[in-house]
Design a protein around this motif. Structure first.
Motif, PDB file in Angstrom:
ATOM      1  N   SER A  28      -2.257  13.206 -11.802  1.00  0.00           N
ATOM      2  CA  SER A  28      -3.448  14.026 -11.997  1.00  0.00           C
ATOM      3  C   SER A  28      -4.321  13.551 -13.165  1.00  0.00           C
ATOM      4  CB  SER A  28      -3.053  15.485 -12.213  1.00  0.00           C
ATOM      5  OG  SER A  28      -2.172  15.603 -13.308  1.00  0.00           O
ATOM      6  N   GLU A  29      -3.851  12.555 -13.895  1.00  0.00           N
ATOM      7  CA  GLU A  29      -4.604  12.011 -15.029  1.00  0.00           C
ATOM      8  C   GLU A  29      -4.600  10.486 -14.937  1.00  0.00           C
ATOM      9  OE1 GLU A  29      -2.640  13.321 -18.581  1.00  0.00           O
ATOM     10  OE2 GLU A  29      -2.567  15.391 -17.893  1.00  0.00           O
ATOM     11  N   PRO A  30      -5.633   9.833 -15.470  1.00  0.00           N
ATOM     12  CA  PRO A  30      -5.637   8.370 -15.453  1.00  0.00           C
ATOM     13  C   PRO A  30      -4.482   7.810 -16.289  1.00  0.00           C
ATOM     14  CG  PRO A  30      -7.780   9.236 -16.140  1.00  0.00           C
ATOM     15  CD  PRO A  30      -6.836  10.393 -16.070  1.00  0.00           C
ATOM     16  N   GLU A  73       2.421   1.370 -13.447  1.00  0.00           N
ATOM     17  CA  GLU A  73       2.355   0.053 -12.808  1.00  0.00           C
ATOM     18  C   GLU A  73       3.579  -0.810 -13.133  1.00  0.00           C
ATOM     19  OE1 GLU A  73      -1.564  -1.333 -13.850  1.00  0.00           O
ATOM     20  OE2 GLU A  73      -2.511   0.265 -12.694  1.00  0.00           O
ATOM     21  N   PRO A  74       3.851  -1.121 -14.402  1.00  0.00           N
ATOM     22  CA  PRO A  74       5.066  -1.908 -14.666  1.00  0.00           C
ATOM     23  C   PRO A  74       6.338  -1.134 -14.322  1.00  0.00           C
ATOM     24  CG  PRO A  74       4.017  -1.258 -16.741  1.00  0.00           C
ATOM     25  CD  PRO A  74       3.084  -0.863 -15.629  1.00  0.00           C
ATOM     26  N   ALA A  75       6.304   0.192 -14.505  1.00  0.00           N
ATOM     27  CA  ALA A  75       7.488   1.003 -14.168  1.00  0.00           C
ATOM     28  C   ALA A  75       7.786   0.919 -12.677  1.00  0.00           C
ATOM     29  CB  ALA A  75       7.274   2.460 -14.588  1.00  0.00           C
ATOM     30  N   ALA A  85       0.826  -1.206   0.000  1.00  0.00           N
ATOM     31  CA  ALA A  85       0.000   0.000   0.000  1.00  0.00           C
ATOM     32  C   ALA A  85       0.862   1.258   0.000  1.00  0.00           C
ATOM     33  CB  ALA A  85      -0.932  -0.006   1.210  1.00  0.00           C
ATOM     34  N   ALA A  86       1.991   1.192   0.691  1.00  0.00           N
ATOM     35  CA  ALA A  86       2.881   2.351   0.814  1.00  0.00           C
ATOM     36  C   ALA A  86       3.767   2.573  -0.404  1.00  0.00           C
ATOM     37  CB  ALA A  86       3.751   2.197   2.061  1.00  0.00           C
ATOM     38  N   THR A  87       3.806   1.615  -1.326  1.00  0.00           N
ATOM     39  CA  THR A  87       4.689   1.747  -2.498  1.00  0.00           C
ATOM     40  C   THR A  87       3.993   1.472  -3.825  1.00  0.00           C
ATOM     41  OG1 THR A  87       5.423  -0.560  -2.328  1.00  0.00           O
ATOM     42  CG2 THR A  87       6.766   1.113  -1.187  1.00  0.00           C
ATOM     43  N   HIS A  88       2.723   1.133  -3.819  1.00  0.00           N
ATOM     44  CA  HIS A  88       2.056   0.651  -5.031  1.00  0.00           C
ATOM     45  C   HIS A  88       2.130   1.624  -6.207  1.00  0.00           C
ATOM     46  CE1 HIS A  88      -1.231   3.107  -3.472  1.00  0.00           C
ATOM     47  NE2 HIS A  88      -1.713   3.107  -4.702  1.00  0.00           N
ATOM     48  N   ASP A  89       2.199   2.902  -5.961  1.00  0.00           N
ATOM     49  CA  ASP A  89       2.230   3.896  -7.042  1.00  0.00           C
ATOM     50  C   ASP A  89       3.602   4.524  -7.248  1.00  0.00           C
ATOM     51  OD1 ASP A  89      -0.345   3.712  -8.034  1.00  0.00           O
ATOM     52  OD2 ASP A  89      -1.116   5.430  -6.908  1.00  0.00           O
ATOM     53  N   ILE A  90       4.656   3.901  -6.766  1.00  0.00           N
ATOM     54  CA  ILE A  90       5.994   4.490  -6.875  1.00  0.00           C
ATOM     55  C   ILE A  90       6.379   4.773  -8.329  1.00  0.00           C
ATOM     56  CG2 ILE A  90       7.295   2.314  -6.912  1.00  0.00           C
ATOM     57  CD1 ILE A  90       9.340   3.764  -5.001  1.00  0.00           C
ATOM     58  N   GLY A  91       5.812   4.043  -9.260  1.00  0.00           N
ATOM     59  CA  GLY A  91       6.094   4.269 -10.675  1.00  0.00           C
ATOM     60  C   GLY A  91       5.636   5.634 -11.167  1.00  0.00           C
ATOM     61  N   LYS A  92       4.812   6.323 -10.388  1.00  0.00           N
ATOM     62  CA  LYS A  92       4.390   7.669 -10.764  1.00  0.00           C
ATOM     63  C   LYS A  92       5.533   8.671 -10.629  1.00  0.00           C
ATOM     64  CE  LYS A  92      -0.529   6.936 -10.173  1.00  0.00           C
ATOM     65  NZ  LYS A  92      -1.773   7.371  -9.568  1.00  0.00           N
ATOM     66  N   VAL A  93       6.628   8.256 -10.023  1.00  0.00           N
ATOM     67  CA  VAL A  93       7.837   9.091 -10.021  1.00  0.00           C
ATOM     68  C   VAL A  93       8.301   9.266 -11.469  1.00  0.00           C
ATOM     69  CG1 VAL A  93      10.292   9.108  -9.389  1.00  0.00           C
ATOM     70  CG2 VAL A  93       8.567   8.500  -7.682  1.00  0.00           C
TER      71      VAL A  93
END
Length: 187
Positions: free
Chosen positions: A79-81, A86-88, A64-72
Motif C-alpha cells: 500500500s506504500e511505495p 525487490e532483493p527480498a 510477471a506472476a512472481t515479481h512482487d513475491i518479496g512483498k510477503v
C-alpha cells in the motif's frame, strides 16, 4: 480466490505453489495475477508484431506472476511505495530453488535500466505498469528500440504499434484495479 477466480487468467501452477507456500496475502495474489494476465496479452502481441524477437514467453509469464513475491516480507509495500521487496523477493525465489534466470524478475522489475535487464525483464516491467493504466516513457522507449531493431523498421513505426497495444491494455485498468481492491492486504 485471488489466484484463480474469474475473469482473469490464473497464474502458472509453479508460481501459484510458490505464492501459497510463501503465505502471499490475497491482495498480493490478485496483483500478481493481474500483471500476469497483462503480460500474457503483451507477449501474445509481441509474438505477432515482432516474430524475430528472441524472448522466453514462459519466463516472462512466470516473472510477471512472481515479481512482487518479496512483498510477503515487506507487506507495507502493498500500500506504500518501496523497493525493499525487490532483493527480498529474488532471494526468496532462489532459496525456494527457482532458477536464477527466473528469480531475477523480482529484482529487475523496478530497475529496467540495470545491466541485468533485457527484453524479458522490460516486458515484466511494462506489464507491471500498464495493468493499472500507467505509462512509463523511458521503459517503453527501451522496448520500442528493441522491436525496431529486430523488425528492421523505423523507431516511430515500432512506437505506433507498441503504443496501440499498451493503450488497449491500459483501457482495462479500472476493472483490474477494482478486482485487486476487492482483496484484503493482510493474510
Amino acid at each position: 480466490m485471488a489466484l484463480t477466480d474469474p475473469p482473469f487468467r490464473p497464474v502458472p501452477p509453479a508460481a501459484s505453489a510458490l505464492l501459497r507456500e510463501a503465505g502471499a496475502p490475497p491482495r498480493l495474489g490478485a496483483h500478481l495475477r493481474l500483471v500476469h494476465d497483462v503480460a500474457f496479452s503483451l507477449t501474445a502481441w509481441l509474438e505477432t508484431a515482432c516474430p524475430a524477437a528472441p524472448f522466453d514467453r514462459d519466463a516472462v509469464l512466470f516473472g510477471a506472476a512472481t515479481h512482487d513475491i518479496g512483498k510477503v516480507r515487506h507487506v507495507e509495500e502493498l500500500s506504500e511505495p518501496g523497493t525493499r521487496h525487490e532483493p527480498a523477493g529474488e532471494q526468496m525465489l532462489l532459496t525456494a530453488g527457482v532458477e536464477p534466470r527466473l528469480a531475477r524478475f523480482a529484482g529487475t522489475h523496478g530497475r529496467w535500466h540495470s545491466e541485468r535487464a533485457g527484453l524479458e525483464d522490460h516486458l515484466v516491467s511494462l506489464a507491471d505498469k500498464v495493468w493499472k493504466g500507467k505509462r512509463q516513457e523511458d521503459l517503453e522507449q527501451l522496448v520500442v528500440e528493441r522491436i525496431a531493431l529486430l523488425n528492421g523498421q523505423a523507431p516511430w513505426e515500432a512506437f505506433l504499434a507498441l503504443d496501440d497495444e499498451l493503450t488497449t491494455l491500459a483501457a482495462g485498468a479500472d476493472g483490474r484495479l477494482a478486482f485487486q481492491n476487492a482483496y484484503r492486504i493482510g493474510v
